[in-house]
Design an enzyme around this catalytic site. Structure first.
Site, PDB file in Angstrom:
ATOM      1  N   CYS A   2       1.228  -1.140   0.232  1.00  0.00           N
ATOM      2  CA  CYS A   2      -0.349   0.227   0.354  1.00  0.00           C
ATOM      3  C   CYS A   2       1.434   0.886   0.093  1.00  0.00           C
ATOM      4  O   CYS A   2       2.393   1.184  -0.289  1.00  0.00           O
ATOM      5  CB  CYS A   2      -1.131  -0.030   0.822  1.00  0.00           C
ATOM      6  SG  CYS A   2      -1.964  -1.539   1.352  1.00  0.00           S
ATOM      7  N   ARG A  53      -4.451   1.326  -1.699  1.00  0.00           N
ATOM      8  CA  ARG A  53      -4.671  -0.103  -0.818  1.00  0.00           C
ATOM      9  C   ARG A  53      -4.377  -1.415  -2.107  1.00  0.00           C
ATOM     10  O   ARG A  53      -5.103  -1.357  -3.586  1.00  0.00           O
ATOM     11  CB  ARG A  53      -5.481  -0.915  -0.535  1.00  0.00           C
ATOM     12  CG  ARG A  53      -5.738  -2.619  -0.119  1.00  0.00           C
ATOM     13  CD  ARG A  53      -6.871  -2.674   0.513  1.00  0.00           C
ATOM     14  NE  ARG A  53      -6.537  -4.141   1.204  1.00  0.00           N
ATOM     15  CZ  ARG A  53      -7.946  -5.000   0.712  1.00  0.00           C
ATOM     16  NH1 ARG A  53      -9.302  -4.355   0.793  1.00  0.00           N
ATOM     17  NH2 ARG A  53      -7.682  -5.739   1.814  1.00  0.00           N
ATOM     18  N   LEU A  54      -3.136  -1.948  -2.227  1.00  0.00           N
ATOM     19  CA  LEU A  54      -3.321  -2.885  -3.137  1.00  0.00           C
ATOM     20  C   LEU A  54      -3.869  -4.521  -2.540  1.00  0.00           C
ATOM     21  O   LEU A  54      -2.721  -4.895  -1.473  1.00  0.00           O
ATOM     22  CB  LEU A  54      -2.052  -3.711  -3.172  1.00  0.00           C
ATOM     23  CG  LEU A  54      -1.166  -4.148  -4.329  1.00  0.00           C
ATOM     24  CD1 LEU A  54      -1.970  -4.195  -5.464  1.00  0.00           C
ATOM     25  CD2 LEU A  54       0.109  -5.119  -4.393  1.00  0.00           C
ATOM     26  N   GLY A  80       2.074  -3.177   4.191  1.00  0.00           N
ATOM     27  CA  GLY A  80       3.320  -4.268   4.981  1.00  0.00           C
ATOM     28  C   GLY A  80       1.932  -5.495   4.602  1.00  0.00           C
ATOM     29  O   GLY A  80       0.789  -4.905   4.194  1.00  0.00           O
ATOM     30  N   ILE A 290      13.487 -11.798 -17.565  1.00  0.00           N
ATOM     31  CA  ILE A 290      14.475 -10.622 -18.239  1.00  0.00           C
ATOM     32  C   ILE A 290      15.782 -11.075 -18.389  1.00  0.00           C
ATOM     33  O   ILE A 290      16.517 -11.242 -17.770  1.00  0.00           O
ATOM     34  CB  ILE A 290      13.836  -9.378 -18.152  1.00  0.00           C
ATOM     35  CG1 ILE A 290      15.024  -9.039 -16.839  1.00  0.00           C
ATOM     36  CG2 ILE A 290      12.665  -8.566 -17.126  1.00  0.00           C
ATOM     37  CD1 ILE A 290      15.297  -7.616 -16.842  1.00  0.00           C
ATOM     38  N   GLY A 365      15.039 -13.275  -4.309  1.00  0.00           N
ATOM     39  CA  GLY A 365      16.370 -13.565  -3.696  1.00  0.00           C
ATOM     40  C   GLY A 365      16.937 -12.511  -2.797  1.00  0.00           C
ATOM     41  O   GLY A 365      18.016 -12.541  -2.327  1.00  0.00           O
TER      42      GLY A 365
END
Length: 633
Positions: A2, A53-54, A80, A290, A365
């Protein structure tokens, strides 16, 4: 994931709802699924929170933020993921109205107070407010995965996930900090708590900024690494324990109510995360990589595809042309709230854009190199010891003069090795911290003095050395007892990782509304890795020793033993060719002078680069980013 922003006024002036809506619009890329604001007042105290908000966990309307308790007394704006929210929910009184993690964060802060954050297994930046008590706090996760900018001006505490959003708030001073400019042109990024502006700060990782009716307190540190209870475990035991913790972290970070996948470069760290994901689930993992169609030297996709086949993932490989990279320069630079010169931001933004077309969350990672000594600058200490065994007369009279005559470029493997040799020699200093920083610099000391002025350049060098010497003690009080390279790893974990790597990932991924999680940086993994001696991580010229051994029976042999390959962009060649017109238009004598920089030095560096008399790609890219930012500030 978010975007958050807010204003806390310690005189009680009402917070403008229209301004809060504007903050939501500015942060909409971080949270395109929903937006909300909340305002409240008490005598001599007013607050306004903004949130975009996501939706990832409980993506229903009940997950709307800012989240308030049933009485409307307390509220939280939270950016978070709380991975242990189900466990914490069982320890809290409730009742709970939602199935998501944000309500648990709010309940935890109400029940346990500011100390609640010590219980979180999470990445976050957040604001908690108790209107009745006229108190609350801002806080940021222990590793600095999520950003938070703040300022206190005119009796108002203001904060935001991004600096560009913060400056939508009227009245904030915009004075550029010359020391921050010097730090930026030394490293390519600005270490916390500093920003490009004198009056704005980044909240440091693991810090909490509390406030009450009288105003904000000084930020206080709530996180330190655990002190090891005794000698390190035997190496075979440590190998098994590390694997257990990484696997556990990946499983914990799989929680999601929306599609989830993983970045897969074909390097060791992303391959380990992919392996753990594949072994933990019953359906194929979505993986993303990619490469460069124009230049095989920069293309790792064959290794990513090898790992994808090995674990049966549903793999998506995107091969970019250099034109694709060049086309993203302008929009990415225009998005920056402050100068940031890590050019790998460009491909990171591109892989994030492509990945977001398929999933909402990607595991990465990141952090493996800092925890387990994967970068050249750690192995360089080993090579420097060997170099010092060469007779001094041979070094100073033959090797070093010859290195100065070799063309400075990285266009093929030989020239890149010679570039690294010059870098090695540059770090031949008495103090390991000074050596490490000499290798981290994007400009040498004399050039910095010419560009910035001797006092400012020298001050930045001394200041950084002091920061790096103090940082290990901030994370571990017993750091003074550790070997020099162990202390350097701790310093990079505390400073360079959040300010460079994690800043890059957050900026690039959130530009495209993609949540990126970093299981290697789970506090459980970090605590254990930091407790291990350097010989468990490095063996001669081999980095990540224990990480390789922990997953030796899982990964393809080729992946275990291949050389590290950076996520690089050939900006040096771009600056000589395709980006030359942009550079000349943006990096002008007037803008340089306005920033307190010497235009003639900048011109000399660019001329030497154009004529291939030197490779100044890092500092020239930094100047382009800085001047581009200045033209919009």
């Amino acid at each position: 994931m978010c975007g958050i922003a807010g204003i806390i006024d310690f005189t009680g002036r009402p917070v403008d709802s229209g301004l809060l809506q504007d903050l939501c619009r500015c942060l909409s890329h971080r949270g395109p699924d929903d937006a909300g604001i909340w305002t409240a007042q008490a005598p001599g105290f007013s607050v306004g929170l903004a949130h975009t908000r996501l939706a990832v966990i409980d993506p229903t309307p009940e997950g709307h933020q800012p989240k308030t308790d049933q009485t409307g007394r307390c509220a939280v704006a939270y950016n978070g993921e709380l991975y242990n929210y189900r466990e914490l929910r069982k320890q809290l009184p409730g009742p709970f109205r939602t199935t998501g993690d944000t309500e648990v964060v709010l309940a935890a802060c109400m029940h346990w107070g500011p100390e609640a954050v010590r219980r979180f297994n999470a990445m976050w930046a957040m604001a908690f407010v108790d209107v009745e008590r006229r108190a609350g706090h801002l806080s940021r996760d222990p590793i600095g995965i999520k950003p938070l900018y703040w300022a206190f001006h005119d009796r108002r505490l203001v904060f935001a996930s991004e600096l560009s959003a913060l400056y939508r708030i009227p009245g904030l001073p915009r004075q550029i900090d010359p020391q921050a400019v010097a730090l930026y042109l030394t490293l390519g990024w600005i270490p916390h708590p500093y920003t490009i502006y004198r009056d704005v700060r980044k909240l440091s990782p693991g810090d909490r900024l509390s406030f009450d009716a009288d105003g904000p307190k000084e930020p206080e540190q709530f996180f330190q690494l655990d002190r090891p209870p005794g000698p390190p475990p035997a190496y075979p035991d440590a190998v098994r324990e590390l694997r257990r913790r990484i696997e556990q972290a990946v499983v914990a970070q799989r929680i999601s109510d929306v599609p989830l996948g993983a970045f897969l470069s074909g390097g060791l760290d992303s391959s380990i995360v992919t392996a753990c994901l594949a072994r933990a689930g019953s359906t194929p993992v979505e993986t993303f990589s990619i490469g460069y169609a124009d230049h095989p030297r920069y293309d790792e996709t064959q290794y990513a595809e090898m790992v994808a086949r090995h674990f049966g993932t549903r793999h998506h490989a995107f091969r970019l042309t250099f034109r694709d990279v060049l086309d993203t320069v302008e929009p990415v630079l225009s998005h920056l709230g402050e100068p940031f010169a890590d050019s790998s931001l460009l491909p990171t933004a591109l892989v994030s854009r492509h990945t977001r077309q398929h999933v909402t969350v990607a595991l990465s990672g990141d952090g493996g190199d800092e925890l387990f000594a994967g970068y050249w600058r750690y192995l360089g200490h080993h090579y420097l010891k060997r170099y010092r065994r060469v007779p001094r007369v041979l070094r100073t009279c033959v090797i070093e003069p010859l290195l100065k005559l070799v063309p400075q470029a990285r266009s093929n493997r030989l020239l890149d090795r010679l570039r690294q040799a010059r870098k090695l020699v540059r770090g031949d200093l008495a103090d390991p911290i000074d050596t490490h920083l000499a290798w981290a610099r994007i400009i040498d000391q004399q050039q910095a003095a010419d560009l910035l002025g001797r006092d400012l350049a020298g001050g930045a060098t001394e200041f950084l050395a002091s920061m790096y010497r103090d940082a290990p003690k901030r994370l571990r009080p017993d750091a003074v007892e550790l070997a020099s390279l162990d202390r350097i790893l701790l310093a990079d974990l505390a400073i360079g990782l959040p300010a460079d790597m994690l800043c890059k990932v957050d900026t690039a991924s959130m530009l495209h509304s993609l949540e990126v999680r970093v299981p290697m940086l789970s506090v459980d993994v970090v605590n254990f890795a930091a407790s291990l001696p350097i010989e468990y991580k490095m063996q001669g010229s081999l980095g990540k020793r224990i990480l390789r051994d922990a997953f030796a029976d899982v990964l393809p042999e080729t992946i275990l033993h291949r050389e590290k390959m950076g996520f690089e962009v050939p900006v040096g060649e771009f600056l000589r060719n395709e980006l030359a017109p942009m550079y000349r238009d943006v990096v002008t004598p007037a803008v340089l002078a306005d920033l307190g920089l010497n235009p003639s030095t900048a011109k000399r560096l660019y001329d030497e680069h154009l004529r291939r008399r030197a490779d100044h790609n890092e500092v020239l890219w930094a100047l382009l980013v800085l001047c581009h930012w200045k033209s919009r500030a």
